[in-house]
Scaffold this motif. Structure first.
Motif, PDB file in Angstrom:
ATOM      1  N   GLU A   5       6.958  22.129  35.155  1.00 27.92           N
ATOM      2  CA  GLU A   5       8.097  22.848  34.580  1.00 27.92           C
ATOM      3  C   GLU A   5       7.587  23.824  33.523  1.00 27.92           C
ATOM      4  O   GLU A   5       6.844  23.450  32.624  1.00 27.92           O
ATOM      5  N   HIS A   6       7.970  25.073  33.658  1.00 29.15           N
ATOM      6  CA  HIS A   6       7.520  26.113  32.733  1.00 29.15           C
ATOM      7  C   HIS A   6       8.649  26.435  31.759  1.00 29.15           C
ATOM      8  O   HIS A   6       9.766  26.769  32.165  1.00 29.15           O
ATOM      9  N   ARG A   7       8.335  26.349  30.479  1.00 30.17           N
ATOM     10  CA  ARG A   7       9.324  26.633  29.438  1.00 30.17           C
ATOM     11  C   ARG A   7       8.830  27.762  28.552  1.00 30.17           C
ATOM     12  O   ARG A   7       7.627  27.927  28.352  1.00 30.17           O
ATOM     13  N   HIS A   8       9.771  28.517  28.028  1.00 30.97           N
ATOM     14  CA  HIS A   8       9.459  29.625  27.136  1.00 30.97           C
ATOM     15  C   HIS A   8       9.752  29.225  25.692  1.00 30.97           C
ATOM     16  O   HIS A   8      10.687  28.457  25.438  1.00 30.97           O
ATOM     17  N   CYS A   9       8.974  29.762  24.777  1.00 32.52           N
ATOM     18  CA  CYS A   9       9.199  29.517  23.354  1.00 32.52           C
ATOM     19  C   CYS A   9      10.446  30.292  22.921  1.00 32.52           C
ATOM     20  O   CYS A   9      10.502  31.527  23.056  1.00 32.52           O
ATOM     21  N   VAL A  10      11.438  29.595  22.403  1.00 34.17           N
ATOM     22  CA  VAL A  10      12.695  30.243  22.038  1.00 34.17           C
ATOM     23  C   VAL A  10      12.505  31.173  20.842  1.00 34.17           C
ATOM     24  O   VAL A  10      13.201  32.185  20.708  1.00 34.17           O
ATOM     25  N   ARG A  11      11.550  30.860  19.980  1.00 37.38           N
ATOM     26  CA  ARG A  11      11.311  31.743  18.836  1.00 37.38           C
ATOM     27  C   ARG A  11      10.814  33.103  19.304  1.00 37.38           C
ATOM     28  O   ARG A  11      11.248  34.145  18.800  1.00 37.38           O
ATOM     29  N   ALA A  34      22.878  28.067  22.239  1.00 37.27           N
ATOM     30  CA  ALA A  34      22.767  27.953  23.692  1.00 37.27           C
ATOM     31  C   ALA A  34      21.473  27.259  24.094  1.00 37.27           C
ATOM     32  O   ALA A  34      21.446  26.500  25.067  1.00 37.27           O
ATOM     33  N   ALA A  35      20.396  27.502  23.349  1.00 41.05           N
ATOM     34  CA  ALA A  35      19.118  26.865  23.657  1.00 41.05           C
ATOM     35  C   ALA A  35      19.147  25.367  23.346  1.00 41.05           C
ATOM     36  O   ALA A  35      18.541  24.563  24.060  1.00 41.05           O
ATOM     37  N   LYS A  36      19.854  24.972  22.284  1.00 36.99           N
ATOM     38  CA  LYS A  36      19.908  23.566  21.888  1.00 36.99           C
ATOM     39  C   LYS A  36      20.928  22.761  22.676  1.00 36.99           C
ATOM     40  O   LYS A  36      20.922  21.528  22.602  1.00 36.99           O
ATOM     41  N   ALA A  37      21.815  23.439  23.410  1.00 35.14           N
ATOM     42  CA  ALA A  37      22.828  22.731  24.198  1.00 35.14           C
ATOM     43  C   ALA A  37      22.150  21.843  25.228  1.00 35.14           C
ATOM     44  O   ALA A  37      21.241  22.286  25.937  1.00 35.14           O
ATOM     45  N   HIS A  68      14.177  27.956  31.780  1.00 37.66           N
ATOM     46  CA  HIS A  68      12.963  28.174  30.996  1.00 37.66           C
ATOM     47  C   HIS A  68      13.184  28.045  29.497  1.00 37.66           C
ATOM     48  O   HIS A  68      12.208  27.940  28.752  1.00 37.66           O
ATOM     49  N   TRP A  69      14.438  28.087  29.018  1.00 36.43           N
ATOM     50  CA  TRP A  69      14.615  28.143  27.564  1.00 36.43           C
ATOM     51  C   TRP A  69      15.793  27.324  27.031  1.00 36.43           C
ATOM     52  O   TRP A  69      15.940  27.214  25.815  1.00 36.43           O
ATOM     53  N   SER A  70      16.611  26.717  27.865  1.00 34.91           N
ATOM     54  CA  SER A  70      17.754  25.932  27.377  1.00 34.91           C
ATOM     55  C   SER A  70      17.597  24.474  27.792  1.00 34.91           C
ATOM     56  O   SER A  70      17.274  24.174  28.947  1.00 34.91           O
ATOM     57  N   ARG A  71      17.859  23.570  26.841  1.00 36.28           N
ATOM     58  CA  ARG A  71      17.753  22.145  27.130  1.00 36.28           C
ATOM     59  C   ARG A  71      18.754  21.695  28.193  1.00 36.28           C
ATOM     60  O   ARG A  71      18.535  20.697  28.865  1.00 36.28           O
ATOM     61  N   THR A  76      14.647  16.079  33.311  1.00 36.60           N
ATOM     62  CA  THR A  76      14.585  14.856  32.502  1.00 36.60           C
ATOM     63  C   THR A  76      13.343  14.022  32.823  1.00 36.60           C
ATOM     64  O   THR A  76      13.158  12.956  32.241  1.00 36.60           O
ATOM     65  N   VAL A  77      12.484  14.501  33.706  1.00 37.72           N
ATOM     66  CA  VAL A  77      11.297  13.733  34.100  1.00 37.72           C
ATOM     67  C   VAL A  77      10.240  13.700  32.997  1.00 37.72           C
ATOM     68  O   VAL A  77       9.688  12.636  32.690  1.00 37.72           O
ATOM     69  N   PRO A  78       9.902  14.836  32.338  1.00 37.91           N
ATOM     70  CA  PRO A  78       8.795  14.798  31.356  1.00 37.91           C
ATOM     71  C   PRO A  78       9.091  14.012  30.084  1.00 37.91           C
ATOM     72  O   PRO A  78       8.168  13.714  29.328  1.00 37.91           O
ATOM     73  N   LYS A  79      10.371  13.709  29.805  1.00 37.84           N
ATOM     74  CA  LYS A  79      10.754  13.046  28.550  1.00 37.84           C
ATOM     75  C   LYS A  79      10.284  13.855  27.338  1.00 37.84           C
ATOM     76  O   LYS A  79       9.695  13.319  26.393  1.00 37.84           O
ATOM     77  N   CYS A  80      10.564  15.140  27.392  1.00 44.17           N
ATOM     78  CA  CYS A  80      10.185  16.058  26.326  1.00 44.17           C
ATOM     79  C   CYS A  80      11.253  17.135  26.237  1.00 44.17           C
ATOM     80  O   CYS A  80      11.586  17.767  27.241  1.00 44.17           O
ATOM     81  N   ASP A  81      11.802  17.342  25.046  1.00 40.78           N
ATOM     82  CA  ASP A  81      12.878  18.313  24.888  1.00 40.78           C
ATOM     83  C   ASP A  81      12.486  19.500  24.010  1.00 40.78           C
ATOM     84  O   ASP A  81      13.349  20.255  23.567  1.00 40.78           O
ATOM     85  N   ILE A  82      11.185  19.695  23.739  1.00 36.35           N
ATOM     86  CA  ILE A  82      10.788  20.783  22.866  1.00 36.35           C
ATOM     87  C   ILE A  82      10.867  22.112  23.610  1.00 36.35           C
ATOM     88  O   ILE A  82      10.637  22.181  24.821  1.00 36.35           O
ATOM     89  N   PHE A  83      11.216  23.173  22.868  1.00 35.27           N
ATOM     90  CA  PHE A  83      11.249  24.519  23.448  1.00 35.27           C
ATOM     91  C   PHE A  83      10.534  25.518  22.536  1.00 35.27           C
ATOM     92  O   PHE A  83      10.841  26.710  22.550  1.00 35.27           O
ATOM     93  N   LEU A  84       9.578  25.039  21.761  1.00 39.46           N
ATOM     94  CA  LEU A  84       8.758  25.884  20.896  1.00 39.46           C
ATOM     95  C   LEU A  84       7.290  25.630  21.204  1.00 39.46           C
ATOM     96  O   LEU A  84       6.928  24.557  21.688  1.00 39.46           O
ATOM     97  N   ASN A  85       6.441  26.605  20.937  1.00 37.68           N
ATOM     98  CA  ASN A  85       5.010  26.439  21.185  1.00 37.68           C
ATOM     99  C   ASN A  85       4.273  25.997  19.932  1.00 37.68           C
ATOM    100  O   ASN A  85       3.170  26.453  19.648  1.00 37.68           O
ATOM    101  N   ASN A  86       4.874  25.090  19.170  1.00 38.35           N
ATOM    102  CA  ASN A  86       4.235  24.595  17.950  1.00 38.35           C
ATOM    103  C   ASN A  86       2.924  23.868  18.244  1.00 38.35           C
ATOM    104  O   ASN A  86       2.019  23.831  17.406  1.00 38.35           O
ATOM    105  N   LEU A  87       2.814  23.280  19.447  1.00 37.26           N
ATOM    106  CA  LEU A  87       1.570  22.600  19.798  1.00 37.26           C
ATOM    107  C   LEU A  87       0.408  23.584  19.823  1.00 37.26           C
ATOM    108  O   LEU A  87      -0.700  23.279  19.369  1.00 37.26           O
TER     109      LEU A  87
END
Length: 297
Positions: A5-11, A34-37, A68-71, A76-87
């Motif tokens: 699953e490819h996600r984009h950094c919302v910031r 909308a991203a946090k919904a 790619h950017w909204s929760r 629900t498979v990865p068990k991860c809800d982050i949408f920022l590239n803080n890592l």
């Protein structure tokens, strides 16, 4: 990785949103809402409000797949809800000392850092069966669950009424809640914790196994072997590889990322006057104050 699953950094998405001309606090709040919904109905309601504010802004966001950017559209498979590239930023900060070194020195610094990190984390003692950060989230959600009333419906399912008037369905056997927060992160949401308290079970029993000690130990069970310095390496007899020609770039080398114009610095005690227009009290002109008035010089 086509199956990931490819996600984009919302910031960064918001930065591009601003560059497209959609600036202002109202657009920013609607985009992040909308991203946090976590559910599609809430996401669609936020997008409808965006449409009411600006049709161009709504069209700009609609062209970017919400998966790619909204929760609300995340798996629900990865068990991860982050949408920022803080890592990525945390890793960049960890190798900051080694980034500008020659390649061998850089790799040696990173190897030593990872060796020490893995050894330290293997010896970390947990007071609970989940990590300290996850335990803190469960404690916080437990406090919020006091605003929820759970009613048993049978088969491990509960109907939960919140003080805000919303109603949710919790299935303790499948570890799901219709708000999807539990499904996305694997950590029980306040509605689930209200149901767990009703069933007289321990909340930590319903935290996903990925956050528990056995999974943590599997992640850090390996180790990086120590090695002697380069002076003790075996000689190969080959011609040494010469480094590339190095040209010093103009200016001081940058170590930290560029901050946005409206980004609040860490540890700041005062807010910048982003929308405040200074007016000189001496001549009434805009763009400067009394102390910086050019006509007084």
């Amino acid at each position: 990785m086509p199956n990931a699953e490819h996600r984009h950094c919302v910031r960064h998405l918001h930065n591009n949103f601003k560059l497209a001309g959609h600036t202002g606090a109202a657009f920013k709040q609607r985009l992040w809402a909308a991203a946090k919904a976590t559910t599609i109905p809430v996401f669609e309601a936020e997008m409808e409000q965006m449409l009411g504010q600006s049709q161009a802004a709504f069209k700009w966001l609609q062209e970017r797949p919400a998966a790619h950017w909204s929760r609300s559209h995340f798996s629900t498979v990865p068990k991860c809800d982050i949408f920022l590239n803080n890592l990525c930023e945390c890793f960049n900060a960890a190798i900051l000392e080694a980034r500008d070194k020659p390649i061998v020195t850089l790799l040696e610094r990173i190897r030593t850092y990872l060796m020490l990190r893995m050894a330290r984390l293997r010896e970390t003692v947990w007071p609970h069966e989940v990590g300290p950060r996850i335990f803190g989230i469960v404690e916080k959600n437990s406090i919020e669950s006091g605003h929820c009333i759970a009613s048993y419906a049978g088969g491990g399912k509960y109907q939960v009424n919140s003080m805000l008037g919303a109603m949710f369905v919790v299935d303790l056997e499948r570890h799901t809640c219709t708000c999807r927060k539990w499904d996305l992160s694997g950590i029980p949401c306040p509605h689930a914790l209200a149901s767990i308290a009703k069933s007289e079970h321990s909340p930590l029993d319903f935290v996903h196994a990925l956050y528990k000690r056995p999974a943590y130990d599997r992640a850090y069970e390996g180790y990086i072997s120590p090695m002697p310095s380069q002076a003790y390496w075996r000689k190969t007899g080959h011609v040494p590889i010469k480094p590339p020609v190095y040209r010093i770039q103009p200016g001081r080398p940058k170590l930290s990322r560029n901050r946005e114009a409206d980004e609040i610095s860490k540890g700041a005690t005062k807010l910048k006057g982003y929308v405040i227009v200074m007016t000189c009290r001496n001549y009434g002109q805009e763009g400067h104050n009394f102390a910086g008035c050019p006509q007084l010089g």
